[in-house]
Motif scaffolding. Structure first.
Motif, PDB file in Angstrom:
ATOM      1  N   LEU A   1       5.370   8.750 -10.528  1.00  0.00           N
ATOM      2  CA  LEU A   1       4.610   9.684  -9.709  1.00  0.00           C
ATOM      3  C   LEU A   1       4.704  11.059 -10.373  1.00  0.00           C
ATOM      4  O   LEU A   1       5.782  11.456 -10.833  1.00  0.00           O
ATOM      5  CB  LEU A   1       5.174   9.743  -8.290  1.00  0.00           C
ATOM      6  CG  LEU A   1       4.352  10.476  -7.225  1.00  0.00           C
ATOM      7  CD1 LEU A   1       3.009   9.795  -7.009  1.00  0.00           C
ATOM      8  CD2 LEU A   1       5.124  10.538  -5.905  1.00  0.00           C
ATOM      9  N   ALA A   2       3.579  11.781 -10.460  1.00  0.00           N
ATOM     10  CA  ALA A   2       3.562  13.100 -11.089  1.00  0.00           C
ATOM     11  C   ALA A   2       2.560  13.985 -10.364  1.00  0.00           C
ATOM     12  O   ALA A   2       1.638  13.497  -9.697  1.00  0.00           O
ATOM     13  CB  ALA A   2       3.202  12.988 -12.572  1.00  0.00           C
ATOM     14  N   VAL A   3       2.753  15.318 -10.491  1.00  0.00           N
ATOM     15  CA  VAL A   3       1.819  16.262  -9.878  1.00  0.00           C
ATOM     16  C   VAL A   3       1.701  17.486 -10.780  1.00  0.00           C
ATOM     17  O   VAL A   3       2.663  17.908 -11.419  1.00  0.00           O
ATOM     18  CB  VAL A   3       2.289  16.679  -8.465  1.00  0.00           C
ATOM     19  CG1 VAL A   3       3.601  17.448  -8.510  1.00  0.00           C
ATOM     20  CG2 VAL A   3       1.207  17.490  -7.752  1.00  0.00           C
TER      21      VAL A   3
ATOM     22  N   ASP B   1      -3.286   9.052  -4.646  1.00  0.00           N
ATOM     23  CA  ASP B   1      -3.332   9.842  -5.873  1.00  0.00           C
ATOM     24  C   ASP B   1      -4.771  10.238  -6.158  1.00  0.00           C
ATOM     25  O   ASP B   1      -5.719   9.584  -5.731  1.00  0.00           O
ATOM     26  CB  ASP B   1      -2.699   9.087  -7.043  1.00  0.00           C
ATOM     27  CG  ASP B   1      -3.509   7.885  -7.499  1.00  0.00           C
ATOM     28  OD1 ASP B   1      -4.384   7.432  -6.740  1.00  0.00           O
ATOM     29  OD2 ASP B   1      -3.256   7.386  -8.601  1.00  0.00           O
ATOM     30  N   GLY B   2      -4.929  11.354  -6.851  1.00  0.00           N
ATOM     31  CA  GLY B   2      -6.266  11.850  -7.124  1.00  0.00           C
ATOM     32  C   GLY B   2      -6.253  13.352  -7.350  1.00  0.00           C
ATOM     33  O   GLY B   2      -5.194  13.993  -7.451  1.00  0.00           O
ATOM     34  N   THR B   3      -7.447  13.953  -7.405  1.00  0.00           N
ATOM     35  CA  THR B   3      -7.607  15.385  -7.663  1.00  0.00           C
ATOM     36  C   THR B   3      -8.071  16.090  -6.393  1.00  0.00           C
ATOM     37  O   THR B   3      -9.034  15.651  -5.742  1.00  0.00           O
ATOM     38  CB  THR B   3      -8.621  15.625  -8.795  1.00  0.00           C
ATOM     39  OG1 THR B   3      -8.142  14.992  -9.981  1.00  0.00           O
ATOM     40  CG2 THR B   3      -8.799  17.109  -9.060  1.00  0.00           C
TER      41      THR B   3
ATOM     42  N   VAL C   1       0.857  -1.182   0.000  1.00  0.00           N
ATOM     43  CA  VAL C   1       0.000   0.000   0.000  1.00  0.00           C
ATOM     44  C   VAL C   1       0.898   1.237   0.000  1.00  0.00           C
ATOM     45  O   VAL C   1       1.792   1.355   0.846  1.00  0.00           O
ATOM     46  CB  VAL C   1      -0.931   0.023   1.224  1.00  0.00           C
ATOM     47  CG1 VAL C   1      -1.767   1.308   1.229  1.00  0.00           C
ATOM     48  CG2 VAL C   1      -1.835  -1.198   1.234  1.00  0.00           C
ATOM     49  N   PHE C   2       0.658   2.148  -0.931  1.00  0.00           N
ATOM     50  CA  PHE C   2       1.432   3.384  -1.018  1.00  0.00           C
ATOM     51  C   PHE C   2       0.593   4.570  -0.541  1.00  0.00           C
ATOM     52  O   PHE C   2      -0.637   4.563  -0.619  1.00  0.00           O
ATOM     53  CB  PHE C   2       1.875   3.648  -2.462  1.00  0.00           C
ATOM     54  CG  PHE C   2       2.912   2.693  -2.968  1.00  0.00           C
ATOM     55  CD1 PHE C   2       4.223   2.770  -2.528  1.00  0.00           C
ATOM     56  CD2 PHE C   2       2.573   1.709  -3.881  1.00  0.00           C
ATOM     57  CE1 PHE C   2       5.183   1.887  -2.999  1.00  0.00           C
ATOM     58  CE2 PHE C   2       3.524   0.826  -4.355  1.00  0.00           C
ATOM     59  CZ  PHE C   2       4.839   0.918  -3.910  1.00  0.00           C
ATOM     60  N   THR C   3       1.297   5.605  -0.086  1.00  0.00           N
ATOM     61  CA  THR C   3       0.670   6.889   0.214  1.00  0.00           C
ATOM     62  C   THR C   3       1.723   7.964  -0.032  1.00  0.00           C
ATOM     63  O   THR C   3       2.927   7.686   0.020  1.00  0.00           O
ATOM     64  CB  THR C   3       0.118   6.926   1.652  1.00  0.00           C
ATOM     65  OG1 THR C   3      -0.739   8.054   1.810  1.00  0.00           O
ATOM     66  CG2 THR C   3       1.230   6.964   2.692  1.00  0.00           C
ATOM     67  N   TYR C   4       1.286   9.218  -0.303  1.00  0.00           N
ATOM     68  CA  TYR C   4       2.205  10.246  -0.798  1.00  0.00           C
ATOM     69  C   TYR C   4       2.076  11.531   0.014  1.00  0.00           C
ATOM     70  O   TYR C   4       1.173  11.680   0.837  1.00  0.00           O
ATOM     71  CB  TYR C   4       1.932  10.532  -2.280  1.00  0.00           C
ATOM     72  CG  TYR C   4       1.699   9.274  -3.079  1.00  0.00           C
ATOM     73  CD1 TYR C   4       2.736   8.380  -3.330  1.00  0.00           C
ATOM     74  CD2 TYR C   4       0.418   8.937  -3.552  1.00  0.00           C
ATOM     75  CE1 TYR C   4       2.526   7.208  -4.044  1.00  0.00           C
ATOM     76  CE2 TYR C   4       0.202   7.780  -4.263  1.00  0.00           C
ATOM     77  CZ  TYR C   4       1.246   6.910  -4.503  1.00  0.00           C
ATOM     78  OH  TYR C   4       1.023   5.749  -5.186  1.00  0.00           O
TER      79      TYR C   4
ATOM     80  N   VAL D   1      -3.453  17.789  -9.049  1.00  0.00           N
ATOM     81  CA  VAL D   1      -3.656  16.403  -9.483  1.00  0.00           C
ATOM     82  C   VAL D   1      -2.371  15.613  -9.208  1.00  0.00           C
ATOM     83  O   VAL D   1      -1.308  15.939  -9.751  1.00  0.00           O
ATOM     84  CB  VAL D   1      -4.016  16.315 -10.974  1.00  0.00           C
ATOM     85  CG1 VAL D   1      -4.227  14.852 -11.375  1.00  0.00           C
ATOM     86  CG2 VAL D   1      -5.274  17.129 -11.262  1.00  0.00           C
ATOM     87  N   ILE D   2      -2.481  14.588  -8.351  1.00  0.00           N
ATOM     88  CA  ILE D   2      -1.372  13.665  -8.097  1.00  0.00           C
ATOM     89  C   ILE D   2      -1.668  12.376  -8.858  1.00  0.00           C
ATOM     90  O   ILE D   2      -2.742  11.787  -8.697  1.00  0.00           O
ATOM     91  CB  ILE D   2      -1.218  13.363  -6.592  1.00  0.00           C
ATOM     92  CG1 ILE D   2      -0.949  14.655  -5.824  1.00  0.00           C
ATOM     93  CG2 ILE D   2      -0.094  12.350  -6.355  1.00  0.00           C
ATOM     94  CD1 ILE D   2      -0.924  14.464  -4.308  1.00  0.00           C
TER      95      ILE D   2
END
Length: 595
Positions: free
Chosen positions: A529-531, A483-485, A392-395, A507-508
């Protein structure tokens, strides 16, 4: 005490061979040539032993088939006890176990004749094998302890019947292996393929972005996911139901380990039909849902509480008392209780919270499961499966407030809230996400005033807040986002600067290896990973899982000062007025002269 049960096909083969072997032989007797047993198994670690149960003379007998044709079959004549069993003790034990069948037997030939009687069943042969396994001698007719070209080979065997088995204790601690036991007829070189079945286990995690994808494990379930800190994450364990016919009792234990950033949910919410917050079902498909899931009777298993390990992980277990006799729970919709062994899979559903100890970024939060299972039909030994893992990832979102004139000068005391839908992010003193909180009744982000935001901020509990304030370096953060908006709303600008008129759309985007089998290396699971902030690319530190954006403010308008541009403006305007007055005076004089 050793126990042994045989597969039905082999048992029936043994019975039929005895039927042919008992009558007097008129056929020609062959020489007692040494024979071999070849065991098809390429896995290292086995030590196969052959114990001779019956010995005799190799012969061929002509047998008439139902169609009238005659064929020759190989049989064993002049049967005696083999060197691998204590015949006298075995005979005595058989008389006690089944006096009706073996009560009048005095020799090995008598036992063979009784065992091969016309009304004999496979159950008779299984019972016979049970007793034999308890009366083996120390004489081993042959051994094979290493595979060559994918096979084990026991050589130098005389004609007879043999019990072929793994040496006791030889597989202790080995993974994905089970002891094998076969009764084998040796009237020539023989090849056998071990069929001892071991269970397997898989672990899957739910990914919201895959909720519309029906994977092999059910909609949304796969090997990789990303979530917010504070979320309750669904997990699924999938264990296969093995063939347990060779066992009287069968040990079956799920050993599950959660990383330091995950906490097993063991509250009373969403109780399953067993009255437990962890659901245990059986099914015939890995992706079973709804009516295809059949609850297991709660009294047939126990769930341990999670215990903390030295490395910060926590472990818990689901232990079946005896999987062979485990039953499904009574249910009007699903009919009468059934044996668990009638199904293909055992499915365990549970949730775990992603907590404030979660790893941010590439290292992720891996967690794993393995099965402990019975692997010795002769005793009480257990084996373990290979471990299966998910991650499980989180940022983290980092923001920096700057002066729009140079995009360098850092601005402090800007205040923001991070919005998703009609909820706002609440963080602790370290900027770590505590959870998403709903706005007060009747309020939306667009109807919240600055006073409303500050009042709501004070309701978040000790150390928690929803207002993100830039520090002396213009920095603020929210750590623990999936990730999400998101929408970043400025609710107060730095002194002397204009408030942003619109929310910043953030937006991630994370790219993970879902749809593949994660091999346990985290950087093979999180591949990108992008933002962006209002469509402009931010910067990324993939190793740390940090997405950074810059937000600019422009200075507000100022009143004119004496001697500045304002004075010039007044001078110009004054000059225009004076010129206008002069024009009017000249025009009036001309009109007077004309009169």
């Amino acid at each position: 005490m050793k126990r042994l049960k045989k597969a039905g096909a082999l048992v029936l083969a043994l019975l039929m061979t005895f039927v042919f072997a008992i009558p007097a032989m008129a056929a020609e007797t062959a020489a007692q040539t040494p024979y071999s047993i070849t065991i098809q198994n390429e896995n290292d670690g086995h030590t196969y032993q052959a114990y001779q149960i019956f010995k005799g003379d190799y012969s061929q007998k002509e047998v008439e088939e139902p169609e009238g044709e005659k064929t020759e079959v190989e049989v064993l004549a002049n049967i005696e006890w083999g060197s691998g069993v204590d015949g006298e003790a075995l005979l005595a034990a058989l008389k006690v176990a089944n006096p009706e069948k073996y009560g009048n037997c005095t020799t090995a030939k008598d036992v063979a004749e009784a065992l091969g009687a016309e009304n004999a069943t496979s159950a008779d042969a299984e019972a016979f094998a049970d007793v034999v396994a308890e009366h083996l001698t120390t004489t081993v007719a042959g051994t094979a302890n290493a595979p060559t070209d994918g096979v084990y080979k026991i050589s130098g065997l005389a004609a007879g019947y043999y019990l072929v088995k793994d040496r006791d204790g030889s597989l202790q601690g080995d993974k994905d292996e089970a002891y094998t036991d076969y009764i084998v007829q040796v009237l020539g070189d023989t090849t056998m393929a071990p069929k001892s079945e071991v269970p397997s286990v898989e672990k899957k995690v739910y990914e919201q972005d895959l909720s519309d994808d029906n994977t092999d494990y059910g909609p949304g379930y796969n090997d990789v996911a990303d979530w917010d800190i504070g979320d309750s994450i669904p997990f699924k364990l999938i264990g296969t139901v093995p063939d347990m016919s060779a066992y009287d009792t069968y040990t079956y234990v799920f050993h599950d380990t959660l990383s330091a950033g995950l906490t097993l949910r063991n509250d009373d919410l969403d109780m399953d039909p067993n009255g437990k917050p962890i659901s245990v079902y059986v099914a015939n498909r890995k992706d079973a849902t709804g009516d295809a899931l059949v609850a297991v009777r709660a009294s047939d298993y126990t769930i341990s509480g999670a215990t903390q390990n030295k490395d910060g992980t926590s472990s818990w277990t689901i232990t079946f008392k005896n999987l062979k006799t485990a039953m499904t729970a009574p249910n009007e919709r699903q009919g009468d209780p059934q044996l668990v062994s009638n199904y293909k899979y055992i499915l365990v559903n549970y949730d775990a919270y992603l907590d404030s100890d979660a790893e941010i970024g590439l290292d992720g939060n891996p967690n794993e499961v393995y099965l402990e299972y019975s692997n010795n039909p002769n005793g009480t030994g257990t084996g373990t499966t290979t471990t299966d893992k998910v991650i499980v990832f989180t940022y983290e979102l980092d923001g920096t407030k700057v002066d729009g004139a140079d995009n360098i000068t850092k601005l402090k005391d800007a205040q923001f809230v991070l919005i998703a839908g009609n909820q706002v992010a609440a963080v602790n003193a370290n900027g770590t996400l505590v959870g998403w909180v709903s706005l007060p009744d009747g309020k939306t982000p667009d109807t919240m005033t600055y006073a409303d935001w500050t009042a709501f901020n004070g309701e978040q509990g000790e150390g928690n807040h929803i207002i993100l304030t830039s520090d002396d370096e213009g920095f603020f953060k929210v750590s623990g986002l999936e990730d999400g908006t998101y929408f970043l709303r400025e609710i107060q600008a730095p002194t002397g600067y204009n408030l942003l008129e619109d929310d910043v759309r953030v937006v991630i985007t994370a790219t993970t290896a879902n749809g593949q089998n994660w091999d346990g290396v985290a950087d093979n699971a999180l591949t990108g990973l992008a933002v962006t902030a209002d469509g402009e690319n931010g910067t990324i530190n993939e190793n740390k899982g940090v997405a950074s954006i810059t937000i600019a403010n422009n200075q507000g308008s100022t009143l004119p000062e004496t001697g500045g541009m304002g004075t010039t403006v007044f001078y110009v305007v004054g000059g225009v007025i004076v010129a206008g007055v002069l024009v009017l005076l000249v025009a009036k004089r001309r009109m007077g002269r004309a009169e």
